[in-house]
Motif scaffolding. Structure first.
Motif, PDB file in Angstrom:
ATOM      1  N   THR A  49       0.852  -1.187   0.000  1.00  0.00           N
ATOM      2  CA  THR A  49       0.000   0.000   0.000  1.00  0.00           C
ATOM      3  C   THR A  49       0.886   1.234   0.000  1.00  0.00           C
ATOM      4  N   ASN A  50       0.397   2.287  -0.633  1.00  0.00           N
ATOM      5  CA  ASN A  50       1.107   3.568  -0.582  1.00  0.00           C
ATOM      6  C   ASN A  50       0.469   4.514   0.417  1.00  0.00           C
ATOM      7  N   ASP A  51      -0.723   4.142   0.923  1.00  0.00           N
ATOM      8  CA  ASP A  51      -1.354   4.922   1.993  1.00  0.00           C
ATOM      9  C   ASP A  51      -0.621   4.649   3.290  1.00  0.00           C
ATOM     10  N   PHE A  52      -1.013   5.376   4.323  1.00  0.00           N
ATOM     11  CA  PHE A  52      -0.511   5.058   5.663  1.00  0.00           C
ATOM     12  C   PHE A  52      -1.746   4.836   6.538  1.00  0.00           C
ATOM     13  N   PRO A  53      -2.264   3.588   6.538  1.00  0.00           N
ATOM     14  CA  PRO A  53      -3.469   3.313   7.330  1.00  0.00           C
ATOM     15  C   PRO A  53      -3.215   3.577   8.817  1.00  0.00           C
ATOM     16  N   VAL A  54      -4.282   3.934   9.520  1.00  0.00           N
ATOM     17  CA  VAL A  54      -4.201   4.083  10.976  1.00  0.00           C
ATOM     18  C   VAL A  54      -4.873   2.873  11.595  1.00  0.00           C
ATOM     19  N   LEU A  55      -4.148   2.145  12.441  1.00  0.00           N
ATOM     20  CA  LEU A  55      -4.730   1.025  13.167  1.00  0.00           C
ATOM     21  C   LEU A  55      -4.528   1.237  14.660  1.00  0.00           C
ATOM     22  N   ALA A  65      20.142  11.096  17.717  1.00  0.00           N
ATOM     23  CA  ALA A  65      19.041  10.518  16.945  1.00  0.00           C
ATOM     24  C   ALA A  65      19.577   9.906  15.661  1.00  0.00           C
ATOM     25  N   GLU A  66      18.782   9.001  15.107  1.00  0.00           N
ATOM     26  CA  GLU A  66      19.126   8.355  13.843  1.00  0.00           C
ATOM     27  C   GLU A  66      17.962   8.509  12.875  1.00  0.00           C
ATOM     28  N   SER A  67      18.287   8.637  11.599  1.00  0.00           N
ATOM     29  CA  SER A  67      17.271   8.592  10.548  1.00  0.00           C
ATOM     30  C   SER A  67      17.299   7.205   9.935  1.00  0.00           C
ATOM     31  N   VAL A  68      16.124   6.591   9.845  1.00  0.00           N
ATOM     32  CA  VAL A  68      16.054   5.229   9.302  1.00  0.00           C
ATOM     33  C   VAL A  68      14.941   5.143   8.274  1.00  0.00           C
ATOM     34  N   THR A  69      15.192   4.388   7.235  1.00  0.00           N
ATOM     35  CA  THR A  69      14.185   4.126   6.208  1.00  0.00           C
ATOM     36  C   THR A  69      13.966   2.627   6.159  1.00  0.00           C
ATOM     37  N   VAL A  70      12.745   2.208   6.472  1.00  0.00           N
ATOM     38  CA  VAL A  70      12.453   0.780   6.670  1.00  0.00           C
ATOM     39  C   VAL A  70      11.092   0.431   6.085  1.00  0.00           C
ATOM     40  N   ASP A  71      10.872  -0.840   5.862  1.00  0.00           N
ATOM     41  CA  ASP A  71       9.570  -1.352   5.440  1.00  0.00           C
ATOM     42  C   ASP A  71       8.793  -1.785   6.682  1.00  0.00           C
ATOM     43  N   VAL A  72       7.484  -1.562   6.660  1.00  0.00           N
ATOM     44  CA  VAL A  72       6.656  -2.029   7.774  1.00  0.00           C
ATOM     45  C   VAL A  72       5.557  -2.958   7.246  1.00  0.00           C
ATOM     46  N   HIS A  73       5.216  -3.943   8.062  1.00  0.00           N
ATOM     47  CA  HIS A  73       4.312  -5.015   7.655  1.00  0.00           C
ATOM     48  C   HIS A  73       3.252  -5.224   8.730  1.00  0.00           C
ATOM     49  N   CYS A  74       2.010  -4.888   8.398  1.00  0.00           N
ATOM     50  CA  CYS A  74       0.914  -5.065   9.356  1.00  0.00           C
ATOM     51  C   CYS A  74       0.318  -6.450   9.186  1.00  0.00           C
ATOM     52  N   VAL A  75      -0.084  -7.047  10.294  1.00  0.00           N
ATOM     53  CA  VAL A  75      -0.655  -8.389  10.270  1.00  0.00           C
ATOM     54  C   VAL A  75      -1.976  -8.429   9.505  1.00  0.00           C
ATOM     55  N   THR A  76      -2.649  -7.272   9.338  1.00  0.00           N
ATOM     56  CA  THR A  76      -3.853  -7.218   8.510  1.00  0.00           C
ATOM     57  C   THR A  76      -3.507  -7.225   7.017  1.00  0.00           C
ATOM     58  N   ARG A  77      -2.226  -7.450   6.698  1.00  0.00           N
ATOM     59  CA  ARG A  77      -1.714  -7.802   5.362  1.00  0.00           C
ATOM     60  C   ARG A  77      -1.226  -6.639   4.518  1.00  0.00           C
ATOM     61  N   SER A 124       1.579  -3.866   3.614  1.00  0.00           N
ATOM     62  CA  SER A 124       2.986  -3.522   3.836  1.00  0.00           C
ATOM     63  C   SER A 124       3.244  -2.184   3.181  1.00  0.00           C
ATOM     64  N   LYS A 125       4.115  -1.417   3.793  1.00  0.00           N
ATOM     65  CA  LYS A 125       4.479  -0.099   3.262  1.00  0.00           C
ATOM     66  C   LYS A 125       5.997  -0.061   3.188  1.00  0.00           C
ATOM     67  N   LEU A 126       6.521   0.304   2.022  1.00  0.00           N
ATOM     68  CA  LEU A 126       7.965   0.256   1.814  1.00  0.00           C
ATOM     69  C   LEU A 126       8.609   1.623   2.031  1.00  0.00           C
ATOM     70  N   ASP A 127       9.851   1.592   2.461  1.00  0.00           N
ATOM     71  CA  ASP A 127      10.690   2.794   2.553  1.00  0.00           C
ATOM     72  C   ASP A 127      10.052   3.901   3.393  1.00  0.00           C
ATOM     73  N   THR A 128       9.524   3.554   4.557  1.00  0.00           N
ATOM     74  CA  THR A 128       8.996   4.580   5.454  1.00  0.00           C
ATOM     75  C   THR A 128      10.176   5.236   6.182  1.00  0.00           C
ATOM     76  N   ALA A 129      10.134   6.571   6.286  1.00  0.00           N
ATOM     77  CA  ALA A 129      11.279   7.338   6.801  1.00  0.00           C
ATOM     78  C   ALA A 129      10.963   7.899   8.184  1.00  0.00           C
ATOM     79  N   TRP A 130      11.801   7.548   9.130  1.00  0.00           N
ATOM     80  CA  TRP A 130      11.590   7.897  10.538  1.00  0.00           C
ATOM     81  C   TRP A 130      12.835   8.551  11.109  1.00  0.00           C
TER      82      TRP A 130
END
Ligand code: MTE
Ligand code: MO
Length: 199
Positions: A26-32, A69-81, A83-89
């Motif tokens: 997904t390219n959205d950022f769902p709120v759960l 602090a650190e800047s990280v770019t990571v993929d996140v995977h929700c159990v509701t299926r 996934s969002k790639l390259d999220t920047a934190w």
């Protein structure tokens, strides 16, 4: 200040790269959120680590901001299926926060403002695998996504990344958190599709 760009290490970052089994992009950022969004004034915000011997270590918001602090770019995977790639934190590594904490504990129970909790082995919070994140995509972290600060543990399903994080309880024994008590996996590795207890 150290900068880690995890997104550009390891697996190749291209559109053909694989998602964990059973996930879609997904390219959205769902709120759960399992409940209402708590509002924590920064003056009242505290992060507390409690050890298995009952010792406490505390950081105010000002103290957290003073840490490297650190800047990280990571993929996140929700159990509701999704996934969002390259999220920047941006946030503080748990290695930094736990550096001076004396513990022989093997497990962590992460607590949130609002009552949510989630468990994981302590070693999964160490060695550059977890952050207390307070920025997303260059802006302060929005309340619905866990602001002022959330845990970020991207190698496990996203329910382990506790929003509105308030502290970590270090323990000798594993103890299930909110979703884990309701049947979700104690570890939750998306690559091994550990969605529910027994997977
Ligand atoms: N405190 C708290 N943290 C939480 C949750 C929650 O309900 N409460 N939901 C979890 C779940 S299931 C997911 S997928 C992610 C969702 O984060 P997002 O709303 O920023 O996408 O937060 C996790 N952390
Ligand atoms: Mo989730």
């Amino acid at each position: 200040m150290s900068t880690v760009s995890r997104g550009f290490r390891g697996r190749r970052r291209d559109s053909s790269r694989q998602l964990p089994p059973g996930q879609y992009l997904t390219n959205d950022f769902p709120v759960l959120s399992a409940g209402p969004t708590p509002r924590i004034p920064l003056d009242d915000w505290e992060f507390t680590v409690t050890t298995e011997l009952g010792e406490s270590y505390r950081w105010s918001w000002t103290e957290l901001m003073a840490l490297p602090a650190e800047s990280v770019t990571v993929d996140v995977h929700c159990v509701t299926r999704w996934s969002k790639l390259d999220t920047a934190w941006r946030g503080v590594s748990l290695d930094t926060l736990l550096d001076d904490v004396e513990t022989g504990a093997d497990f962590a129970l992460v607590h949130s403002y609002g009552g949510y909790s989630t468990n994981l082995p302590l070693e999964d919070l160490l060695d550059g695998q977890a952050w207390v994140a307070y920025e997303y995509d260059g802006d302060e972290l929005a309340p619905e996504h866990g602001g002022p600060a959330r845990l970020l543990v991207p190698h496990l399903y996203f329910w382990k990344s506790a929003k509105w994080v308030r502290g970590i309880e270090l323990m000798d024994q594993d103890s299930p958190g909110f979703w884990e008590q309701l049947g979700y996996h104690d570890y939750g590795d998306p690559w091994r599709e550990q969605r529910y207890q027994g997977d």
